[in-house]
Design an enzyme around this catalytic site. Structure first.
Site: not given
Ligand code: GH3
Ligand code: MG
Ligand code: MG
Ligand code: MG
Length: 315
Positions: A204, A239
């Site tokens: 992102n 996610e």
């Molecule tokens: P990890 O490999 O440990 O899972 O790292 P990560 O970065 O995937 O995990 P983290 O929980 O730190 O971050 C999840 C990210 O997913 C942060 C958030 O902004 C993004 N996210 C959650 N929902 C959505 C969405 O609906 N759309 C988008 N574009 N991003 C999303």
């Molecule tokens: Mg993740």
């Molecule tokens: Mg997650």
């Protein structure tokens, strides 16, 4: 946003079938009703009328009583027995004016009974009123149908994740309870997979949130295309995805999750060929295990997959 009810289509001209064995009667009545804007379908006796109605689909039937081959009473009785014809109103038009005849006509389901010789003006107001009832009835049926469709749509929306079209969190939890109950009752295996995109925050941050959304939509499609009917794919949160796999062992779940992981790994996004990976944790329902424990252990295994370096599935 739910659309407003669609209006009923512009009313076409209404058709009236005139059933009478005397051609002059048909001619006179036909002319009268044509001048009122009705379409006319003539039939010379009850038998012919019954043959024609399914094709002509009249909105109303003006029925003489005394006719050769099949009289009006018999024709009306048969109409009311037919699913296709029973809702078409029948108005008897007869010189038989004994009270018992009139009563018989109404008992057979007639909408009205007009005595011959009739007054043209009276006949027209009666016909118009019955046609109005037909229109109102159609309008009600039309809107009931529309409401039914909207209700189904609302029910669908209530269980769907807006971004990916997968089932939403709350529906997945409901389904999990349901599938766990079935698995326990019939002693069938039930496996759950928790899948979480790797380093999604970074993705992102680098490519923007809308790009991240596109990836989520595509990953959802990859998940959907890699499962069987009866499997329940959901967006658990952000996610993170959940797969509820009824009648599936841990080994079977591993095959499915691994296939999804591999497809995502080999997929590229955009001109830059951005790559994304997913990690997963699996668990199968054990005796005495609650659904929250089932998910918790799958989540623990997902955490282990992350710890072990990501882009892998841990059973
Ligand atoms: P990890 O490999 O440990 O899972 O790292 P990560 O970065 O995937 O995990 P983290 O929980 O730190 O971050 C999840 C990210 O997913 C942060 C958030 O902004 C993004 N996210 C959650 N929902 C959505 C969405 O609906 N759309 C988008 N574009 N991003 C999303
Ligand atoms: Mg993740
Ligand atoms: Mg997650
Ligand atoms: Mg007659």
């Amino acid at each position: 946003m739910i659309e407003t009810l669609t209006p009923i289509q512009e009313q076409e001209e209404m058709a009236i079938m005139i059933v009478d064995d005397v051609p002059a009667n048909i001619q006179f009545l036909g002319k009268l009703l044509k001048e009122e804007g009705f379409k006319i379908a003539p039939a010379s006796n009850g038998k012919k009328a019954l043959e024609m109605i399914p094709r002509v689909k009249p909105d109303l039937v003006l029925m003489d009583v005394m006719m050769p081959e099949m009289d009006g009473f018999e024709a009306c009785r048969l109409m009311k027995e037919s699913v296709e014809m029973k809702d078409i109103p029948v108005i008897f038009l007869s010189a038989r004016t004994e009270t018992e005849d009139v009563i018989k006509g109404f008992k057979l389901g007639a909408a009205d009974y007009i005595q011959k010789p009739f007054n043209a003006e009276e006949l027209l107001v009666r016909v118009r009123n019955h046609i109005e009832l037909v229109r109102n009835r159609r309008l009600i049926i039309h809107y009931m149908d529309e409401l039914g469709k909207q209700n189904a749509l609302l029910q669908q929306l209530a269980i769907t994740d807006g971004l990916t079209g997968l089932y939403n969190h709350s529906h997945c939890m409901d389904r999990l309870q349901h599938e766990a109950a079935n698995a326990r009752r019939y002693d069938n295996p039930l496996t759950v997979a928790m899948l979480d995109l790797d380093y999604f925050k970074e993705l992102n941050d680098t490519h923007g949130h809308p790009f991240g959304d596109t990836v989520l939509v595509d990953v959802a499609e990859i998940i959907r295309s890699g499962i069987r009917e009866g499997d329940v794919p959901g967006r658990y949160g952000g996610e993170e995805f959940i797969l509820i796999l009824p009648n599936t062992s841990l080994e079977g779940g591993l095959v499915i999750a691994e296939r999804i992981r591999s497809k995502i790994e080999s997929h590229t996004w955009g001109k830059q060929g951005v790559k994304v990976t997913i990690s997963g944790g699996l668990n199968s329902l054990q005796n005495g295990e609650s659904t929250s424990q089932l998910v918790q252990v799958a989540d623990d295994n997902l955490y282990r997959a992350k710890e072990a370096g990501r882009n892998r599935i841990m059973p």
